[in-house]
Design an enzyme around this catalytic site. Structure first.
Site, mmCIF file in Angstrom:
data_model
loop_
_atom_site.group_PDB
_atom_site.id
_atom_site.type_symbol
_atom_site.label_atom_id
_atom_site.label_comp_id
_atom_site.label_asym_id
_atom_site.label_seq_id
_atom_site.Cartn_x
_atom_site.Cartn_y
_atom_site.Cartn_z
ATOM 1 N N LYS A 1 0.518 -0.695 -0.259
ATOM 2 C CA LYS A 1 -0.314 -0.411 0.303
ATOM 3 C C LYS A 1 0.987 1.596 0.194
ATOM 4 O O LYS A 1 0.853 1.922 -1.012
ATOM 5 C CB LYS A 1 -0.837 0.429 1.417
ATOM 6 C CG LYS A 1 -1.974 -0.989 0.547
ATOM 7 C CD LYS A 1 -2.653 -1.450 2.241
ATOM 8 C CE LYS A 1 -3.640 -2.248 2.481
ATOM 9 N NZ LYS A 1 -5.079 -2.886 2.884
ATOM 10 N N GLN B 1 -5.341 -1.937 9.461
ATOM 11 C CA GLN B 1 -5.068 -2.617 9.256
ATOM 12 C C GLN B 1 -5.509 -4.127 9.861
ATOM 13 O O GLN B 1 -5.000 -3.834 10.983
ATOM 14 C CB GLN B 1 -3.836 -3.322 8.452
ATOM 15 C CG GLN B 1 -3.254 -4.548 7.765
ATOM 16 C CD GLN B 1 -3.546 -4.195 5.974
ATOM 17 O OE1 GLN B 1 -4.079 -3.075 5.982
ATOM 18 N NE2 GLN B 1 -4.232 -5.290 5.784
ATOM 19 N N ASP C 1 -11.175 2.249 3.837
ATOM 20 C CA ASP C 1 -12.020 0.821 3.604
ATOM 21 C C ASP C 1 -13.274 0.150 3.417
ATOM 22 O O ASP C 1 -13.409 -0.465 2.696
ATOM 23 C CB ASP C 1 -11.335 0.346 5.235
ATOM 24 C CG ASP C 1 -9.645 -0.223 4.748
ATOM 25 O OD1 ASP C 1 -9.444 -0.626 3.745
ATOM 26 O OD2 ASP C 1 -9.273 -0.500 5.569
HETATM 27 N N1 GUN Z 1 -6.869 -6.918 5.633
HETATM 28 C C1 GUN Z 1 -7.390 -7.973 4.475
HETATM 29 N N2 GUN Z 1 -7.586 -7.124 3.729
HETATM 30 C C2 GUN Z 1 -7.966 -5.570 3.967
HETATM 31 C C3 GUN Z 1 -8.114 -4.657 3.617
HETATM 32 O O1 GUN Z 1 -8.679 -4.329 2.648
HETATM 33 N N3 GUN Z 1 -8.123 -3.513 4.675
HETATM 34 C C4 GUN Z 1 -7.497 -4.062 5.560
HETATM 35 N N4 GUN Z 1 -7.780 -2.003 5.947
HETATM 36 N N5 GUN Z 1 -7.551 -4.493 6.400
HETATM 37 C C5 GUN Z 1 -7.707 -5.757 5.689
#
Ligand code: GUN
Length: 280
Positions: free
Chosen positions: A47, A91, A114
């Site tokens: 990211k 996350q 998100d």
């Molecule tokens: N854990 C697995 N996929 C994601 C996601 O798309 N965003 C976040 N914040 N955590 C995750």
């Protein structure tokens, strides 16, 4: 045919990069991580890299595995009020001492890129403008890119998680698909998956779905990200399924890169809403 998420995500990132450059805007994303989950480390690294590529400034806030909930909530509160921060993500997964819903819902709606907070989820459910969660949004974008229409199709979703299974089912329903959600308690699951025109697999079990689950000509979307003898693999047994499928996503190079590109898109959208007062 391969649904090439890597290629489509690069095109999307290039469009984002160009928009940021031409408009000379400076969107920002705050990334909160608690603990040292190895999958999360990889996602976060990717990211940050993607942000840098596109011209989005990312700020990383790591917390120890044994951090307490109030420390993380205090950071979220600070970021909510910081006008230099456009998007905030926490996350997942969080360590077990943390109340995931409480933490996620502490993020201000207008920065919830998100789309995991209750307001965004509710808006998604009723079809209002919202931040769509990145993985489901990326799946739909990938299907669109290959002109795979969902109208009247039977979409079967394997998995009922809040971040993939449920929201992708809703998005497919909004595109006029007939949607079935299967899960670990579903009886005679193969009888159902074998009727799928489009099968979306998000169950977190390495290579579980083989040819015996698939109707010939089906489109197969593999959301899985697992390690098998040190190698990255999906929830679908690619070797077994790909001869039957009309289209299939590889792992890696399918849904993963799409998810990251969609997060960036949500982040510039958040920027625009906050700075330019665009309607939501
Ligand atoms: N854990 C697995 N996929 C994601 C996601 O798309 N965003 C976040 N914040 N955590 C995750």
């Amino acid at each position: 045919m391969i649904l090439d998420g890597k290629k489509v995500s690069i095109e999307l990132k290039n469009r984002i990069k160009k928009e940021i450059e031409t408009k000379n805007i400076k969107p920002t994303l705050a990334i909160i991580q608690v603990g040292d989950n190895s999958a999360s480390n990889i996602y976060i690294r990717n990211k940050k890299k993607a942000c840098e590529y596109c011209g989005i400034t990312s700020f990383y806030f790591p917390f120890r595995e044994d951090a307490c909930e109030s420390e993380v909530l205090a950071k979220i509160e600070e970021l909510n009020h910081d006008s230099n921060i456009n998007g905030i993500i926490v996350q997942l997964p969080l360590p077990s001492q943390m109340n995931e819903e409480k933490i996620i819902n502490a993020v201000d709606n207008s920065k919830d890129v998100d789309g995991f907070g209750l307001i965004n989820k509710g808006r998604l459910l009723v079809g209002e403008e919202c931040f769509e969660p990145a993985t489901p949004k990326g799946i739909l974008e990938l299907l669109d890119n290959y002109q795979i229409d969902l109208t009247g199709k039977h979409v079967v979703v394997m998995g009922r998680s809040n971040i993939v299974g449920k929201p992708v089912a809703i998005l497919c329903l909004q595109r006029n698909a007939t949607v079935t959600i299967c899960h670990s308690r579903t009886k005679n699951i193969k009888e159902i998956t074998k009727t799928a025109d489009i099968l979306i697999v998000a169950i977190g079990k390495a290579k579980m779905v083989d040819a015996t689950y698939i109707k010939e000509g089906a489109v197969v979307i593999d959301v899985g990200m697992n390690r098998d003898n040190g190698f990255l693999c999906g929830d679908v047994d690619y070797e077994s399924v790909s001869p039957l499928a009309s289209y299939i996503t590889p792992v890696p190079g399918g849904c993963g890169p799409m998810t990251i590109a969609e997060l960036l898109e949500n982040t510039i959208r958040a920027y625009k809403i906050q700075k330019q007062g665009e309607n939501r």
